[in-house]
Design an enzyme around this catalytic site. Structure first.
Site, PDB file in Angstrom:
ATOM      1  N   GLY A   1       6.809  -1.934   6.261  1.00 43.03           N
ATOM      2  CA  GLY A   1       8.166  -2.449   6.261  1.00 43.03           C
ATOM      3  C   GLY A   1       9.183  -1.591   6.974  1.00 43.03           C
ATOM      4  O   GLY A   1       8.924  -0.436   7.323  1.00 43.03           O
ATOM      5  N   GLU A   2      10.344  -2.188   7.210  1.00 45.25           N
ATOM      6  CA  GLU A   2      11.452  -1.499   7.863  1.00 45.25           C
ATOM      7  C   GLU A   2      12.481  -1.140   6.780  1.00 45.25           C
ATOM      8  O   GLU A   2      13.202  -2.021   6.295  1.00 45.25           O
ATOM      9  CB  GLU A   2      12.055  -2.419   8.943  1.00 45.25           C
ATOM     10  CG  GLU A   2      13.350  -1.932   9.545  1.00 45.25           C
ATOM     11  CD  GLU A   2      13.344  -0.466   9.969  1.00 45.25           C
ATOM     12  OE1 GLU A   2      12.514  -0.075  10.792  1.00 45.25           O
ATOM     13  OE2 GLU A   2      14.191   0.291   9.450  1.00 45.25           O
TER      14      GLU A   2
ATOM     15  N   CYS B   1       6.340  -6.849   7.388  1.00 45.73           N
ATOM     16  CA  CYS B   1       7.508  -6.440   8.164  1.00 45.73           C
ATOM     17  C   CYS B   1       7.862  -7.572   9.118  1.00 45.73           C
ATOM     18  O   CYS B   1       6.972  -8.205   9.676  1.00 45.73           O
ATOM     19  CB  CYS B   1       7.198  -5.162   8.946  1.00 45.73           C
ATOM     20  SG  CYS B   1       8.628  -4.508   9.838  1.00 45.73           S
TER      21      CYS B   1
ATOM     22  N   SER C   1      11.446   5.798  15.320  1.00 43.08           N
ATOM     23  CA  SER C   1      10.270   5.360  16.072  1.00 43.08           C
ATOM     24  C   SER C   1      10.741   5.017  17.475  1.00 43.08           C
ATOM     25  O   SER C   1      11.178   3.899  17.735  1.00 43.08           O
ATOM     26  CB  SER C   1       9.654   4.129  15.403  1.00 43.08           C
ATOM     27  OG  SER C   1       9.126   4.489  14.167  1.00 43.08           O
ATOM     28  N   LEU C   2      10.668   5.988  18.376  1.00 45.90           N
ATOM     29  CA  LEU C   2      11.206   5.764  19.723  1.00 45.90           C
ATOM     30  C   LEU C   2      10.154   5.090  20.610  1.00 45.90           C
ATOM     31  O   LEU C   2      10.362   3.993  21.120  1.00 45.90           O
ATOM     32  CB  LEU C   2      11.680   7.101  20.315  1.00 45.90           C
ATOM     33  CG  LEU C   2      12.462   6.991  21.605  1.00 45.90           C
ATOM     34  CD1 LEU C   2      13.760   6.219  21.425  1.00 45.90           C
ATOM     35  CD2 LEU C   2      12.768   8.383  22.179  1.00 45.90           C
ATOM     36  N   HIS C   3       9.047   5.744  20.786  1.00 43.90           N
ATOM     37  CA  HIS C   3       7.845   5.169  21.424  1.00 43.90           C
ATOM     38  C   HIS C   3       7.940   4.793  22.903  1.00 43.90           C
ATOM     39  O   HIS C   3       6.931   4.432  23.511  1.00 43.90           O
ATOM     40  CB  HIS C   3       7.322   3.956  20.652  1.00 43.90           C
ATOM     41  CG  HIS C   3       7.068   4.203  19.204  1.00 43.90           C
ATOM     42  ND1 HIS C   3       6.697   5.432  18.699  1.00 43.90           N
ATOM     43  CD2 HIS C   3       7.138   3.385  18.113  1.00 43.90           C
ATOM     44  CE1 HIS C   3       6.552   5.350  17.389  1.00 43.90           C
ATOM     45  NE2 HIS C   3       6.811   4.131  17.004  1.00 43.90           N
TER      46      HIS C   3
ATOM     47  N   SER D   1      11.975   6.608   7.986  1.00 42.64           N
ATOM     48  CA  SER D   1      11.598   6.291   9.364  1.00 42.64           C
ATOM     49  C   SER D   1      12.069   4.881   9.701  1.00 42.64           C
ATOM     50  O   SER D   1      11.835   3.944   8.951  1.00 42.64           O
ATOM     51  CB  SER D   1      10.079   6.373   9.505  1.00 42.64           C
ATOM     52  OG  SER D   1       9.683   5.916  10.777  1.00 42.64           O
TER      53      SER D   1
ATOM     54  N   CYS E   1       1.517  -2.365  15.809  1.00 43.18           N
ATOM     55  CA  CYS E   1       1.515  -2.102  14.359  1.00 43.18           C
ATOM     56  C   CYS E   1       0.835  -3.218  13.570  1.00 43.18           C
ATOM     57  O   CYS E   1       1.186  -4.387  13.704  1.00 43.18           O
ATOM     58  CB  CYS E   1       2.964  -1.920  13.893  1.00 43.18           C
ATOM     59  SG  CYS E   1       3.109  -1.699  12.117  1.00 43.18           S
TER      60      CYS E   1
ATOM     61  N   CYS F   1       3.566   8.513   1.247  1.00 48.75           N
ATOM     62  CA  CYS F   1       4.109   7.557   2.215  1.00 48.75           C
ATOM     63  C   CYS F   1       4.346   6.233   1.488  1.00 48.75           C
ATOM     64  O   CYS F   1       3.411   5.574   1.050  1.00 48.75           O
ATOM     65  CB  CYS F   1       3.089   7.415   3.349  1.00 48.75           C
ATOM     66  SG  CYS F   1       3.636   6.289   4.620  1.00 48.75           S
TER      67      CYS F   1
ATOM     68  N   GLU G   1       0.828  -1.190   0.000  1.00 50.85           N
ATOM     69  CA  GLU G   1       0.000   0.000   0.000  1.00 50.85           C
ATOM     70  C   GLU G   1       0.873   1.255   0.000  1.00 50.85           C
ATOM     71  O   GLU G   1       1.952   1.273   0.592  1.00 50.85           O
ATOM     72  CB  GLU G   1      -0.903   0.002   1.240  1.00 50.85           C
ATOM     73  CG  GLU G   1      -1.947  -1.104   1.159  1.00 50.85           C
ATOM     74  CD  GLU G   1      -2.894  -1.131   2.345  1.00 50.85           C
ATOM     75  OE1 GLU G   1      -4.094  -1.270   2.125  1.00 50.85           O
ATOM     76  OE2 GLU G   1      -2.439  -1.019   3.490  1.00 50.85           O
TER      77      GLU G   1
ATOM     78  N   CYS H   1      -1.072   5.873  10.085  1.00 50.69           N
ATOM     79  CA  CYS H   1       0.163   5.213  10.519  1.00 50.69           C
ATOM     80  C   CYS H   1      -0.147   3.896  11.203  1.00 50.69           C
ATOM     81  O   CYS H   1      -0.971   3.846  12.116  1.00 50.69           O
ATOM     82  CB  CYS H   1       0.868   6.040  11.584  1.00 50.69           C
ATOM     83  SG  CYS H   1       1.501   7.567  11.049  1.00 50.69           S
TER      84      CYS H   1
ATOM     85  N   CYS I   1       6.329  -5.199  15.920  1.00 48.89           N
ATOM     86  CA  CYS I   1       6.035  -4.244  16.981  1.00 48.89           C
ATOM     87  C   CYS I   1       4.565  -4.456  17.364  1.00 48.89           C
ATOM     88  O   CYS I   1       3.724  -4.622  16.495  1.00 48.89           O
ATOM     89  CB  CYS I   1       6.251  -2.805  16.508  1.00 48.89           C
ATOM     90  SG  CYS I   1       7.931  -2.505  15.978  1.00 48.89           S
TER      91      CYS I   1
ATOM     92  N   ASN J   1      -3.306   4.568  16.555  1.00 49.26           N
ATOM     93  CA  ASN J   1      -4.393   4.294  15.616  1.00 49.26           C
ATOM     94  C   ASN J   1      -4.796   2.835  15.739  1.00 49.26           C
ATOM     95  O   ASN J   1      -3.983   1.953  15.465  1.00 49.26           O
ATOM     96  CB  ASN J   1      -3.936   4.564  14.175  1.00 49.26           C
ATOM     97  CG  ASN J   1      -3.643   6.034  13.950  1.00 49.26           C
ATOM     98  OD1 ASN J   1      -4.428   6.890  14.339  1.00 49.26           O
ATOM     99  ND2 ASN J   1      -2.512   6.330  13.348  1.00 49.26           N
TER     100      ASN J   1
HETATM  101  N1  SAH Z   1       9.260   0.450  10.061  1.00 47.25           N
HETATM  102  C1  SAH Z   1       9.454   1.841  10.131  1.00 47.25           C
HETATM  103  C2  SAH Z   1       8.584   2.637   9.186  1.00 47.25           C
HETATM  104  C3  SAH Z   1       7.133   2.232   9.060  1.00 47.25           C
HETATM  105  S1  SAH Z   1       6.077   2.527  10.397  1.00 47.25           S
HETATM  106  C4  SAH Z   1       9.288   2.337  11.558  1.00 47.25           C
HETATM  107  O1  SAH Z   1       8.828   1.577  12.389  1.00 47.25           O
HETATM  108  O2  SAH Z   1       9.658   3.470  11.821  1.00 47.25           O
HETATM  109  C5  SAH Z   1       5.718   4.255  10.344  1.00 47.25           C
HETATM  110  C6  SAH Z   1       5.331   4.851  11.698  1.00 47.25           C
HETATM  111  O3  SAH Z   1       4.022   4.434  12.126  1.00 47.25           O
HETATM  112  C7  SAH Z   1       6.268   4.411  12.819  1.00 47.25           C
HETATM  113  O4  SAH Z   1       6.616   5.483  13.648  1.00 47.25           O
HETATM  114  C8  SAH Z   1       5.414   3.432  13.546  1.00 47.25           C
HETATM  115  O5  SAH Z   1       5.900   3.200  14.812  1.00 47.25           O
HETATM  116  C9  SAH Z   1       4.073   4.079  13.491  1.00 47.25           C
HETATM  117  N2  SAH Z   1       2.959   3.189  13.837  1.00 47.25           N
HETATM  118  C10 SAH Z   1       2.910   1.851  13.721  1.00 47.25           C
HETATM  119  N3  SAH Z   1       1.717   1.390  14.184  1.00 47.25           N
HETATM  120  C11 SAH Z   1       1.018   2.459  14.604  1.00 47.25           C
HETATM  121  C12 SAH Z   1      -0.292   2.635  15.145  1.00 47.25           C
HETATM  122  N4  SAH Z   1      -1.105   1.597  15.316  1.00 47.25           N
HETATM  123  N5  SAH Z   1      -0.699   3.880  15.461  1.00 47.25           N
HETATM  124  C13 SAH Z   1       0.112   4.945  15.233  1.00 47.25           C
HETATM  125  N6  SAH Z   1       1.333   4.850  14.703  1.00 47.25           N
HETATM  126  C14 SAH Z   1       1.802   3.626  14.377  1.00 47.25           C
HETATM  127 FE1  SF4 Z   2       7.688  -2.924  11.195  1.00 51.78          FE
HETATM  128 FE2  SF4 Z   2       7.724  -0.282  11.653  1.00 51.78          FE
HETATM  129 FE3  SF4 Z   2       5.465  -1.722  12.015  1.00 51.78          FE
HETATM  130 FE4  SF4 Z   2       7.525  -2.041  13.694  1.00 51.78          FE
HETATM  131  S1  SF4 Z   2       6.302  -0.149  13.386  1.00 51.78           S
HETATM  132  S2  SF4 Z   2       6.302  -3.701  12.761  1.00 51.78           S
HETATM  133  S3  SF4 Z   2       9.257  -1.804  12.323  1.00 51.78           S
HETATM  134  S4  SF4 Z   2       6.516  -1.373  10.080  1.00 51.78           S
END
Ligand code: SAH
Ligand code: SF4
Length: 382
Positions: free
Chosen positions: A189-190, A134, A243-245, A221, A141, A127, A114, A365, A138, A322
């Protein structure tokens, strides 16, 4: 463009479904010239012909050799016999009520990704996905729950931009006032687990003979693949988002398994050095707000302390969680989110709350996951 009921755009049946092994999209200038040499184009013409083809693909948006009118018909036919400049199949093209668009494209091996376009007042952000699925799982996600995973080729990465511009009618490539003015590698994806292909695709997008997008308009990212962060700074030099979180290793490892391999200290050290000591670049820290997990006042104070302790030139992007079908976290309330943001702002670091875009078409996201994967799952359930 007119929005149809339910925000579904007509999917244009492509004349050519592209063939990955024959595609000239995603190849460097030199590689295109080499391909021409292989099919017997005279040596002294190869560079010039490669330049013409590049111009047609990246400046004019040609989808077939037939359109390349300044090349003789005989030669166009010869190219078409061996090569391809067509597009992947578009399974779905959706428009959100807020104007966000999402395309689901299918590649010849039936894998799907997508791509999302987010129009804003002063820019348009595309985007882009770097992998099918991936591997990183996480917990918050949706993409991380997809089992089928493979890297995208440079062809498939560049193709996502070409498809978006086809639908937006953005050919020939304008030099100013572009609809797609910014690229973020934040789709499925990463990107740093597919660095070679991402690098090549971005080099093509940045090339001033084609799309000519500045590296300052591209943001990659990552969840924190530390060794590749160093390479990304040295070899590509695009903007970096992390993506620190979470602000402690225990919480971060719980929600992002990659933290066990590259903990916060190693990650922040790599960020501090991004772009070199003299040239250090502003880093964006993405921080998802998950109710009761990482959204306390102490977390906000600790986040500021980390950024200051490591002396990182940074801004923070707060992303309210989200939800997606089956997700187990919750988004904190509005007040909690505002307070978290205020604590960071009050100490001199920008921490805007990202507005959720395209939620009604599952384009926000973390919500991306291929349709076929969802369909396969729902068939299994019935
Ligand atoms: N793999 C990479 C890039 C793709 S994810 C990464 O993790 O950075 C893009 C962004 O969306 C990242 O910051 C990710 O942590 C965030 N993301 C993933 N799941 C999410 C969710 N359910 N709600 C909000 N942001 C989310
Ligand atoms: Fe992969 Fe990024 Fe989603 Fe983590 S947040 S599962 S690294 S796409």
């Amino acid at each position: 463009m007119k929005t149809l009921p339910l925000g579904v755009e007509p999917v244009v049946a492509p004349r050519h479904i592209f063939n990955d092994s024959r595609s000239l999209i995603g190849l460097t200038h030199k590689e295109v010239a080499e391909k021409l040499r292989e099919i017997g184009i005279p040596e002294k013409q190869c560079r010039m012909r490669a330049q013409q083809i590049w111009h047609w693909i990246y400046f004019r948006g040609a989808k077939s050799f037939d359109e390349m009118k300044n090349i003789s018909k005989e030669m166009r036919n010869k190219f078409a016999e061996h090569f391809d400049v067509g597009r992947p199949e578009i399974i779905e093209a959706l428009i959100s009520k807020d104007g966000t668009r999402k395309w689901l494209m299918k590649f010849p091996d039936r894998q799907e990704v997508e791509t999302v376009f987010i129009p804003e007042a002063d820019r348009g952000t595309l985007c882009i996905s770097s992998q099918v699925g991936c591997t990183l799982t996480c917990k918050f996600c949706h993409t991380g729950t997809q089992r089928l995973v493979r890297n995208l080729s440079p062809t498939e990465i560049v193709m996502q931009l070409l498809v978006a511009r086809d639908y937006l009618g953005e050919w020939p490539s304008p030099s100013e006032g572009r609809l797609v003015s910014t690229i973020v590698l934040m789709g499925m994806g990463e990107p740093l687990y597919n660095f070679e292909n991402v690098k090549k695709a971005m080099q093509i997008v940045m090339d001033d003979n084609g799309i000519n997008l500045s590296r300052r308009r591209i943001t990659l990212s990552t969840s924190g693949v530390v060794p590749e962060i160093y390479r990304c700074g040295e070899e590509l030099g695009v903007n970096l988002a992390i993506s620190l979180h979470a602000v402690d290793d225990e919480t971060r490892s719980e929600i992002m398994p990659i933290n066990k391999k590259y903990p916060i200290d190693e990650l922040l050290t790599a960020c501090k050095n991004y772009g070199g000591i003299k040239n250090s670049r502003k880093i964006t820290f993405e921080y998802i707000l998950l109710k009761g997990i990482n959204d306390s006042d102490e977390d906000a104070f600790k986040l500021v302390k980390l950024i200051k302790d490591y002396k990182i030139h940074a801004k923070v992007n707060l992303i309210p969680f989200n939800p997606w079908p089956g997700s187990s976290y919750e988004r904190p309330g509005k007040e909690r989110i505002s307070k978290f943001s205020k604590i960071i702002f009050d100490q001199g670091i920008s921490a805007p709350i990202r507005t959720t875009r395209g939620e009604d078409i599952l384009a926000a996201c973390g919500q991306l996951k291929s349709e076929s994967e969802k369909a396969r799952k729902s068939i299994k359930k019935t």
